[in-house]
Design a protein around this motif. Structure first.
Motif, PDB file in Angstrom:
ATOM      1  N   GLY A 244      22.945  15.073 -53.003  1.00  0.00           N
ATOM      2  CA  GLY A 244      21.909  15.507 -53.929  1.00  0.00           C
ATOM      3  C   GLY A 244      20.669  16.051 -53.243  1.00  0.00           C
ATOM      4  N   ARG A 245      20.541  15.812 -51.947  1.00  0.00           N
ATOM      5  CA  ARG A 245      19.401  16.368 -51.211  1.00  0.00           C
ATOM      6  C   ARG A 245      19.526  17.877 -51.038  1.00  0.00           C
ATOM      7  NH1 ARG A 245      18.605  12.700 -45.929  1.00  0.00           N
ATOM      8  NH2 ARG A 245      17.259  14.501 -45.434  1.00  0.00           N
ATOM      9  N   LEU A 246      20.730  18.397 -51.247  1.00  0.00           N
ATOM     10  CA  LEU A 246      20.944  19.846 -51.138  1.00  0.00           C
ATOM     11  C   LEU A 246      20.585  20.493 -52.473  1.00  0.00           C
ATOM     12  CD1 LEU A 246      24.329  19.893 -49.172  1.00  0.00           C
ATOM     13  CD2 LEU A 246      21.989  19.914 -48.272  1.00  0.00           C
ATOM     14  N   THR A 247      19.325  20.509 -52.759  1.00  0.00           N
ATOM     15  CA  THR A 247      18.864  20.951 -54.077  1.00  0.00           C
ATOM     16  C   THR A 247      19.000  22.457 -54.283  1.00  0.00           C
ATOM     17  OG1 THR A 247      16.602  21.086 -53.235  1.00  0.00           O
ATOM     18  CG2 THR A 247      17.270  19.020 -54.297  1.00  0.00           C
ATOM     19  N   LYS A 248      19.179  23.224 -53.197  1.00  0.00           N
ATOM     20  CA  LYS A 248      19.345  24.670 -53.330  1.00  0.00           C
ATOM     21  C   LYS A 248      20.805  25.073 -53.488  1.00  0.00           C
ATOM     22  CE  LYS A 248      15.230  25.789 -50.561  1.00  0.00           C
ATOM     23  NZ  LYS A 248      14.710  26.515 -49.361  1.00  0.00           N
ATOM     24  N   LEU A 249      21.705  24.111 -53.422  1.00  0.00           N
ATOM     25  CA  LEU A 249      23.130  24.401 -53.451  1.00  0.00           C
ATOM     26  C   LEU A 249      23.525  25.060 -54.771  1.00  0.00           C
ATOM     27  CD1 LEU A 249      25.472  23.940 -51.462  1.00  0.00           C
ATOM     28  CD2 LEU A 249      26.027  21.853 -52.732  1.00  0.00           C
ATOM     29  N   LYS A 250      24.220  26.220 -54.655  1.00  0.00           N
ATOM     30  CA  LYS A 250      24.680  26.948 -55.837  1.00  0.00           C
ATOM     31  C   LYS A 250      26.198  26.914 -55.989  1.00  0.00           C
ATOM     32  CE  LYS A 250      20.839  30.272 -55.852  1.00  0.00           C
ATOM     33  NZ  LYS A 250      20.480  31.724 -55.768  1.00  0.00           N
ATOM     34  N   HIS A 251      26.905  26.946 -54.874  1.00  0.00           N
ATOM     35  CA  HIS A 251      28.365  26.996 -54.924  1.00  0.00           C
ATOM     36  C   HIS A 251      28.940  25.905 -54.027  1.00  0.00           C
ATOM     37  CE1 HIS A 251      28.067  30.898 -56.918  1.00  0.00           C
ATOM     38  NE2 HIS A 251      27.189  31.249 -55.984  1.00  0.00           N
ATOM     39  N   LEU A 252      29.611  24.951 -54.630  1.00  0.00           N
ATOM     40  CA  LEU A 252      30.262  23.861 -53.902  1.00  0.00           C
ATOM     41  C   LEU A 252      31.750  23.929 -54.192  1.00  0.00           C
ATOM     42  CD1 LEU A 252      30.085  21.345 -52.131  1.00  0.00           C
ATOM     43  CD2 LEU A 252      29.660  19.997 -54.200  1.00  0.00           C
ATOM     44  N   LEU A 253      32.522  24.367 -53.204  1.00  0.00           N
ATOM     45  CA  LEU A 253      33.959  24.559 -53.370  1.00  0.00           C
ATOM     46  C   LEU A 253      34.697  23.722 -52.327  1.00  0.00           C
ATOM     47  CD1 LEU A 253      32.438  27.501 -53.985  1.00  0.00           C
ATOM     48  CD2 LEU A 253      34.767  28.127 -54.559  1.00  0.00           C
ATOM     49  N   LEU A 254      35.200  22.594 -52.773  1.00  0.00           N
ATOM     50  CA  LEU A 254      35.898  21.647 -51.897  1.00  0.00           C
ATOM     51  C   LEU A 254      37.328  21.427 -52.363  1.00  0.00           C
ATOM     52  CD1 LEU A 254      33.071  18.942 -51.536  1.00  0.00           C
ATOM     53  CD2 LEU A 254      33.507  20.930 -50.065  1.00  0.00           C
ATOM     54  N   HIS A 255      37.862  22.319 -53.173  1.00  0.00           N
ATOM     55  CA  HIS A 255      39.178  22.097 -53.765  1.00  0.00           C
ATOM     56  C   HIS A 255      40.308  22.213 -52.733  1.00  0.00           C
ATOM     57  CE1 HIS A 255      37.992  26.314 -54.299  1.00  0.00           C
ATOM     58  NE2 HIS A 255      39.266  26.658 -54.255  1.00  0.00           N
ATOM     59  N   ILE A 256      41.414  21.603 -53.102  1.00  0.00           N
ATOM     60  CA  ILE A 256      42.642  21.556 -52.297  1.00  0.00           C
ATOM     61  C   ILE A 256      42.372  20.943 -50.930  1.00  0.00           C
ATOM     62  CG2 ILE A 256      44.716  22.817 -51.635  1.00  0.00           C
ATOM     63  CD1 ILE A 256      44.001  25.019 -53.534  1.00  0.00           C
ATOM     64  N   LYS A 268      23.540  14.665 -59.358  1.00  0.00           N
ATOM     65  CA  LYS A 268      22.737  15.108 -60.503  1.00  0.00           C
ATOM     66  C   LYS A 268      21.506  15.882 -60.063  1.00  0.00           C
ATOM     67  CE  LYS A 268      19.829  10.976 -61.087  1.00  0.00           C
ATOM     68  NZ  LYS A 268      20.328   9.855 -60.391  1.00  0.00           N
ATOM     69  N   ASN A 269      21.123  15.705 -58.779  1.00  0.00           N
ATOM     70  CA  ASN A 269      19.961  16.418 -58.263  1.00  0.00           C
ATOM     71  C   ASN A 269      20.295  17.846 -57.823  1.00  0.00           C
ATOM     72  OD1 ASN A 269      18.321  14.124 -58.603  1.00  0.00           O
ATOM     73  ND2 ASN A 269      19.002  13.293 -56.629  1.00  0.00           N
ATOM     74  N   CYS A 270      21.571  18.180 -57.789  1.00  0.00           N
ATOM     75  CA  CYS A 270      21.974  19.546 -57.432  1.00  0.00           C
ATOM     76  C   CYS A 270      21.855  20.416 -58.680  1.00  0.00           C
ATOM     77  CB  CYS A 270      23.402  19.566 -56.886  1.00  0.00           C
ATOM     78  SG  CYS A 270      23.609  18.617 -55.358  1.00  0.00           S
ATOM     79  N   THR A 271      20.660  20.640 -59.096  1.00  0.00           N
ATOM     80  CA  THR A 271      20.416  21.275 -60.388  1.00  0.00           C
ATOM     81  C   THR A 271      20.614  22.787 -60.364  1.00  0.00           C
ATOM     82  OG1 THR A 271      18.066  21.405 -59.852  1.00  0.00           O
ATOM     83  CG2 THR A 271      18.815  19.476 -61.103  1.00  0.00           C
ATOM     84  N   ASN A 272      20.789  23.368 -59.186  1.00  0.00           N
ATOM     85  CA  ASN A 272      21.002  24.809 -59.090  1.00  0.00           C
ATOM     86  C   ASN A 272      22.467  25.187 -59.003  1.00  0.00           C
ATOM     87  OD1 ASN A 272      18.304  26.105 -59.026  1.00  0.00           O
ATOM     88  ND2 ASN A 272      18.001  24.739 -57.270  1.00  0.00           N
ATOM     89  N   LEU A 273      23.361  24.209 -59.093  1.00  0.00           N
ATOM     90  CA  LEU A 273      24.796  24.498 -59.012  1.00  0.00           C
ATOM     91  C   LEU A 273      25.217  25.459 -60.118  1.00  0.00           C
ATOM     92  CD1 LEU A 273      26.718  21.197 -58.167  1.00  0.00           C
ATOM     93  CD2 LEU A 273      26.658  23.302 -56.827  1.00  0.00           C
ATOM     94  N   THR A 274      25.924  26.511 -59.720  1.00  0.00           N
ATOM     95  CA  THR A 274      26.564  27.394 -60.698  1.00  0.00           C
ATOM     96  C   THR A 274      28.078  27.278 -60.646  1.00  0.00           C
ATOM     97  OG1 THR A 274      26.580  29.267 -59.158  1.00  0.00           O
ATOM     98  CG2 THR A 274      24.650  29.031 -60.582  1.00  0.00           C
ATOM     99  N   ASN A 291      26.988  12.228 -65.262  1.00  0.00           N
ATOM    100  CA  ASN A 291      25.939  12.901 -66.028  1.00  0.00           C
ATOM    101  C   ASN A 291      25.884  14.388 -65.676  1.00  0.00           C
ATOM    102  OD1 ASN A 291      23.717  13.618 -67.492  1.00  0.00           O
ATOM    103  ND2 ASN A 291      22.260  12.364 -66.342  1.00  0.00           N
ATOM    104  N   PHE A 292      26.290  15.226 -66.634  1.00  0.00           N
ATOM    105  CA  PHE A 292      26.233  16.675 -66.436  1.00  0.00           C
ATOM    106  C   PHE A 292      24.959  17.294 -67.004  1.00  0.00           C
ATOM    107  CE2 PHE A 292      30.780  15.760 -66.352  1.00  0.00           C
ATOM    108  CZ  PHE A 292      31.228  16.536 -65.299  1.00  0.00           C
ATOM    109  N   SER A 293      24.098  16.503 -67.597  1.00  0.00           N
ATOM    110  CA  SER A 293      22.999  17.047 -68.388  1.00  0.00           C
ATOM    111  C   SER A 293      21.985  17.832 -67.566  1.00  0.00           C
ATOM    112  CB  SER A 293      22.282  15.918 -69.141  1.00  0.00           C
ATOM    113  OG  SER A 293      21.741  14.980 -68.230  1.00  0.00           O
ATOM    114  N   THR A 294      21.957  17.619 -66.230  1.00  0.00           N
ATOM    115  CA  THR A 294      20.992  18.340 -65.399  1.00  0.00           C
ATOM    116  C   THR A 294      21.549  19.671 -64.898  1.00  0.00           C
ATOM    117  OG1 THR A 294      21.751  17.176 -63.410  1.00  0.00           O
ATOM    118  CG2 THR A 294      19.934  16.194 -64.637  1.00  0.00           C
ATOM    119  N   ARG A 295      22.764  20.017 -65.294  1.00  0.00           N
ATOM    120  CA  ARG A 295      23.423  21.231 -64.772  1.00  0.00           C
ATOM    121  C   ARG A 295      23.246  22.403 -65.737  1.00  0.00           C
ATOM    122  NH1 ARG A 295      25.044  17.043 -62.586  1.00  0.00           N
ATOM    123  NH2 ARG A 295      25.937  16.982 -60.510  1.00  0.00           N
ATOM    124  N   SER A 296      22.042  22.767 -66.019  1.00  0.00           N
ATOM    125  CA  SER A 296      21.800  23.846 -66.988  1.00  0.00           C
ATOM    126  C   SER A 296      22.274  25.202 -66.478  1.00  0.00           C
ATOM    127  CB  SER A 296      20.314  23.918 -67.344  1.00  0.00           C
ATOM    128  OG  SER A 296      19.539  24.182 -66.182  1.00  0.00           O
TER     129      SER A 296
END
Length: 684
Positions: A244-256, A268-274, A291-296
């Motif tokens: 959550g300290r990576l607050t500028k993170l927009k794309h997190l792709l860890l699949h497979i 929940k602090n990664c509020t810039n995730l798209t 909690n997804f509510s911070t992911r506007s």
């Protein structure tokens, strides 16, 4: 200097400093040769080495080919910018380009190969951008890129090559590095710990390698990180607890990968995730507790093929920007409630392979999603009845943008629900692996855009083939071209891009109770690629008009009661790569020549009256035709993770193999979004 042929309107004489794309200094020396996207073709002449004052060379996005004039580059001692990207150049890396002035090298999207010598980077002290993406370079990543604290590189793109070995230590010395890409190679081993000290990093992209180990908690020190792509590797362990300290993170792709544990609360602090894609791992926990509510800003959420349980999280509906959600292959349960209509931007929704109930209620709720184009509910609502609901049947505005509907492997019983008749624009329909009975209603056969129909493994009866021969998108070139095959938000298949145009036009009615004969009108479906009528009760002859299906790649008529001879005209189906008429009552000689010389004996077995070299029966005289009918055997049923299994998925796989020069085999039990955590296919 020789310039390859192009559309440039250069005069045959005069001051070259006035020509398009050329800049000279006050003395008249050429300093810039700037000719991107000018239609240049041919090779680069060695005489380019005569331009000893050249500082900027850009010949990108042309049609240049052949080897680089390696030795000529040693004369370009003033060169600062070199861009030869998007051509067809071959040969070795120009290691003679040792200018200390060089700042940017872009050789991406060529066919260069061999090693990149470490000595190059030791000489290029001012290098800021180095891009050799999409070539064929081999060997280890040159460690001298960041051998000391003088490293000035800001962008390093080594992706789509054949680099091997580990990611070398020393990356932390590159205090100015913002972008590091080395995906789609053969790298192995762990991430070096000092990568977490390169605090200017904004992008780490290392997908589709064989990297292993854990994602260290030190990554949280990269507080400028906006893109983290580590998918399709062998990482284990948990997501760092302080991510959550990576607050500028927009794309997190860890699949497979092989990641596990629960999602850390700090996310929940990664509020810039798209984009959040964690599918095909071993994550667990109650999804409703997250909690997804911070992911506007969240647009894409893919948590498919994990071990999440519980019900759909109510907080998910606060993510108003969501356009794609995939939660397939988990242990979710309960009902899909009308609250889901709050996701007004949602275009792609896959909830397949869970334990949802009340199909009628789900359809009523989902009809509120006016922008929905892809709806995949496969392997849910087990053993429910396909009862009609008046609200759904007579609704005129529900699912008007739907392009893909998947309700396979639900074991639904009853007849095709009348509300399907409202989906007049639907191109793709999969209701395979159910217990749907009765005949196919006429309204389904008149869908103008329908080009992919899978009703296999049901209890459908009647004689429908003549009506199916009128499917407009498979008959008319004008209508076929008008069908919307735009990009989907997420790919339907593991090995196919997210574009409907990659789906083969197909009709799959295998393993039903269809009777009657195959009508001559079947030949009208000239845009059809896949036709599967296997394991039914069809009788009569194979019509000669089938030879009109010029685009056919797969034809399966096995397990019926067909009689007569194999039409010799079928040899004219030049794209036919998979063919089976096994287990029928056919007789006479097997045609030879054309594609028929490529089919295995299994394509013809079970027809005692057939003869031909492929069956080691050269004469038909001693083999009278059989009159004993064969009872079709049901195909085995297996769970699906996306649309129904059908056999068309196998055909798609075969189509891809065919493009690369292999053979098309239609019968492998491939599934939409099938994943084996131990035997994964990689799309390179």
């Amino acid at each position: 200097m020789y310039i390859p042929s192009s559309s440039l309107n250069w005069p045959s004489s005069g001051d070259c400093c006035l020509w398009e794309g050329i800049t000279c200094d006050a003395i008249g020396y050429v300093t810039r040769l700037w000719l991107p996207s000018k239609g240049l073709s041919g090779t680069i002449s060695p005489s380019i080495g005569n331009l000893t004052h050249l500082s900027h060379l850009n010949l990108s996005h042309n049609r240049l080919f052949g080897p680089l004039p390696i030795t000529s580059f040693s004369s370009l001692i003033q060169l600062q910018i070199l861009d030869l990207s998007y051509n067809g150049l071959i040969g070795e890396f120009p290691s003679t380009l040792l200018s200390n002035h060089i700042e940017m090298v872009n050789l991406s999207s060529n066919r260069l190969h061999w090693l990149i010598p470490s000595s190059y980077f030791q000489q290029a002290g001012n290098l800021m951008s180095f891009n050799v993406n999409n070539n064929a370079f081999t060997g280890p990543i040159p460690s001298s890129v960041w051998i000391d604290s003088s490293c000035s590189v800001r962008l390093l793109d080594l992706s789509y090559n054949d680099f091997s070995g580990q990611v070398p230590h020393g990356l932390g010395n590159c205090s100015k590095l913002t972008t590091f890409r080395a995906g789609f190679n053969n790298l192995s081993g762990p991430l070096p710990d000092d990568i977490y000290t390169a605090t200017s990093l904004e992008e780490i992209s290392l997908p589709v390698n064989s990297l292993s180990g854990t994602i260290g908690n030190g990554i949280v020190h990269l507080e400028n990180l906006t893109v983290l792509e580590l998918y399709s590797n062998n990482f284990t362990g948990m997501i760092p607890v302080d991510i959550g300290r990576l607050t500028k993170l927009k794309h997190l792709l860890l699949h497979i990968n092989n990641l596990s544990g629960s999602l850390p609360p700090s996310m929940k602090n990664c509020t810039n995730l798209t984009t959040l894609n964690l599918r095909v791992n071993f994550f667990e926990g109650h999804l409703s507790a997250f909690n997804f509510s911070t992911r506007s800003k969240l647009k894409t959420l893919d948590l498919g093929n994990n071990n999440f349980t519980g019900i759909l999280s109510a907080s998910l509906y606060s993510c108003k920007s969501l356009t794609a959600v995939r939660l397939t292959g988990n242990g979710l349960e309960g009902q899909i409630l009308p609250d889901i209509a709050a996701l007004g931007s949602l275009s792609f929704l896959s909830l397949s392979s869970n334990n949802f109930t009340n199909l009628t209620g789900a359809i009523r709720s989902l009809m509120g999603l006016k922008n929905l184009s892809t709806l995949i509910l496969t392997s849910n609502f087990k053993n429910e009845e396909t009862t009609d609901d008046e609200h759904i049947t007579f609704s005129s505005d529900g699912f008007q943008n739907l392009q893909v509907l998947g309700l396979g492997d639900c074991q639904l019983y009853g007849q095709l629900p009348a509300w399907l008749g409202n989906l007049r624009k639907l191109p793709v329909l999969d209701l395979s692996l159910n217990q749907i009975s009765g005949s196919i209603p006429g309204w389904l056969l008149n869908f103008p855009s329908l080009f992919y129909l899978d009703l296999s493994s049901n209890l459908i009866s009647g004689e429908v083939l003549k009506e199916l021969s009128g499917l407009q998108a498979l008959v008319s070139a004008e209508i076929f071209d008008e069908v919307d095959r735009s990009y989907l938000e997420l790919p339907l298949f593991d090995s196919i891009t997210n574009q409907l145009s990659n789906l083969p036009p197909a009709i799959n009615l295998g393993n039903n109770r269809l009777g009657g004969s195959i009508p001559a009108e079947i030949g009208n479906l000239k845009f059809l690629h896949v036709l599967n009528l296997s394991r039914n009760n069809l009788s009569g002859n194979i019509p000669d008009e089938m030879s009109h299906l010029a685009n056919l790649e797969m034809l399966d008529l096995s397990g019926n009661h067909l009689s007569g001879e194999i039409p010799a005209s079928l040899k004219g189906l030049h794209f036919l790569s998979s063919f089976s008429i096994a287990d029928n009552n056919l007789q006479g000689p097997i045609p030879s020549g054309g594609q028929f010389d490529t089919f295995p004996p299994s394509s013809f077995e079970g027809n005692p009256g057939l003869c031909g070299a492929i069956l080691l029966k050269l004469s038909c005289l001693n083999h009278p035709p059989t009159t004993t009918g064969l009872v079709p055997m049901p195909i085995s049923e297996s769970s699906n993770e996306e649309l129904g299994y059908g056999l068309i998925a196998g055909a798609v796989f075969g189509l891809i193999i065919g493009i690369t020069g292999g053979a098309l085999y239609p019968l492998p039990k491939l599934k939409f979004m099938q994943h084996s955590r131990y035997n994964r296919r990689r799309c390179r």
